[in-house]
Motif scaffolding. Sequence first.
Motif, PDB file in Angstrom:
ATOM      1  N   GLU A 134       2.665  -7.551   5.214  1.00 35.59           N
ATOM      2  CA  GLU A 134       1.699  -8.346   4.622  1.00 35.59           C
ATOM      3  C   GLU A 134       0.465  -8.639   5.361  1.00 35.59           C
ATOM      4  O   GLU A 134      -0.645  -8.717   5.074  1.00 35.59           O
TER       5      GLU A 134
ATOM      6  N   ILE B  37      -1.729  -5.909   5.479  1.00 38.35           N
ATOM      7  CA  ILE B  37      -2.488  -5.881   4.466  1.00 38.35           C
ATOM      8  C   ILE B  37      -3.859  -6.872   4.329  1.00 38.35           C
ATOM      9  O   ILE B  37      -4.948  -6.394   3.864  1.00 38.35           O
TER      10      ILE B  37
ATOM     11  N   TYR C 180      -7.722  -5.314   4.593  1.00 33.61           N
ATOM     12  CA  TYR C 180      -7.808  -5.588   3.234  1.00 33.61           C
ATOM     13  C   TYR C 180      -8.785  -4.901   2.582  1.00 33.61           C
ATOM     14  O   TYR C 180      -8.730  -4.465   1.537  1.00 33.61           O
TER      15      TYR C 180
ATOM     16  N   LEU D  18      -7.806  -1.419   1.609  1.00 32.59           N
ATOM     17  CA  LEU D  18      -6.518  -1.350   0.617  1.00 32.59           C
ATOM     18  C   LEU D  18      -6.525  -1.759  -0.448  1.00 32.59           C
ATOM     19  O   LEU D  18      -5.780  -1.397  -1.416  1.00 32.59           O
ATOM     20  N   LYS D  19      -7.667  -2.486  -0.821  1.00 30.46           N
ATOM     21  CA  LYS D  19      -7.837  -3.438  -2.131  1.00 30.46           C
ATOM     22  C   LYS D  19      -7.699  -2.406  -3.456  1.00 30.46           C
ATOM     23  O   LYS D  19      -7.054  -2.899  -4.569  1.00 30.46           O
TER      24      LYS D  19
ATOM     25  N   ILE E 102       3.882  -7.050  -1.080  1.00 26.42           N
ATOM     26  CA  ILE E 102       2.872  -6.415  -1.521  1.00 26.42           C
ATOM     27  C   ILE E 102       2.262  -7.256  -2.810  1.00 26.42           C
ATOM     28  O   ILE E 102       0.998  -7.586  -2.985  1.00 26.42           O
TER      29      ILE E 102
END
Length: 462
Positions: free
Chosen positions: A133, A136, A140, A143-144, A265
């Motif tokens: 996380e 992520i 971000y 990856l969004k 996720i």
Amino acid sequence: MNQTTPNTQKKLTDQEMVYQLDGRPKFSIAFPLGMQHVLAMFAGNLAPMLIIATVAKASASDTVTMIQAGMLVSGLATFLQLYPIKIGRFQMGSRLPIVMGTSFAFVPTASAAAAAGGIPAVLGGALIGSIVEGLIGIFYPYLKRFFTPLVIGCTLIAIGINLLSVARDYFAGGAGAKDYGSWQNLTIAFVTFLFVVVLQRFFKGVVKTAALLFGLVFGYIVALFFGKVDFSAVGSASWFTVPMPLHFIPTFDTKVIVSFIAIYITVAMETIGNTSGITIAAFDRPATAIETAGSVIADAIGCFVAAIFGSMPQTAFGQNAGIVSMTKVINRWCISLGAAVLVICGFLPKLGAIFASIPSAVLGGALISVFAMITINGVKMLAQAGFNERNIMVMGITFAMGLGLAGNAQAIAGLPDWLKVIFSDSIAATTFVGIITNLIFPAAKTAPKTKKAAAPATVVPH
């Protein structure tokens, strides 16, 4: 008149300050507003730890340790969201009025892990998953596109369906209980459930917002009359202790880790949605990339620390985002006072023992509707994505594999080991199949932009 004018002006300044991000309203105004957030999330913060401790057959002292750590880390993680730390170009925390708490989303996966390997197996999966996380959050912006409302909506539905079976067992008195399904347990659960419904239907303000907490107190009193409350752990618990790291030594299992990564996720997406929900409600704008990434990174840090101290993973609480949306009170000082209360509670084992003594039927009666709401929020996210031909195809494949096939050990016995790891958990399978299918069937480039912009604003209650 000249003597009273400064005092009048000071009062007006304090009242206005609660609607600003910065500033310090006086304690008498700020503290009740901060406590409102604590009341709204207290029951939801404790319930996942109580459920997992019961599944793992943890001792009373171990359960109290989990509760202490959960309250402490919730307060600390909230402080990090309110007052972020910057290291280079990375910001840990959002600098927004976000309240952190233990996540219900992990309950089905953590329950399976706890039944097989106890609390250490749960913490091992949570520890590794929190690192994912964090990545992520760091990456971000790149990856969004993988985590669309369509994918997260499918996963939320899978989580809700799994949670409802957990709620059913608690409603009946707890899985494996000798009096499972007895009229006493069902009476306690139904009375608690109806009490919560009445508060939510006919009351307003703090009473309505904290209906779960009041429901737990009422159900606890009813359970006392039925002789279902065991006070032995309360009497033996200390008044004050300092939570220590590694009370439980984490163990690492590949299947558990993969399942936890899938849930992380989803939890990252919940945090993203709640972050944008707050900025839109309070500032009439979507969250910036820095705020969003910082929010997810702080979430991951909270989860990592929680695992080290022996508690369940953290997430941004949707009902607190709802309070911000309703009251428009965004002052960080007000909310930090509530976070301070959570930290103080983390040092009081006696309080944790009282919560650990709540009977399963009371938890089931108070929380069964909350679990159902997670499924409904998944449906809402799917509705925001739209039910066009392409989305229906993605949903159909995702649910067919994630809910239809996954989770049945006999049905997947012939799969390769690496696939068996994913399909042994229906939530993990739903998440991974959803992401892959969403990429195989790309959305049309002419899709309305308004729908894409609206999706992150979804506030997901716990």
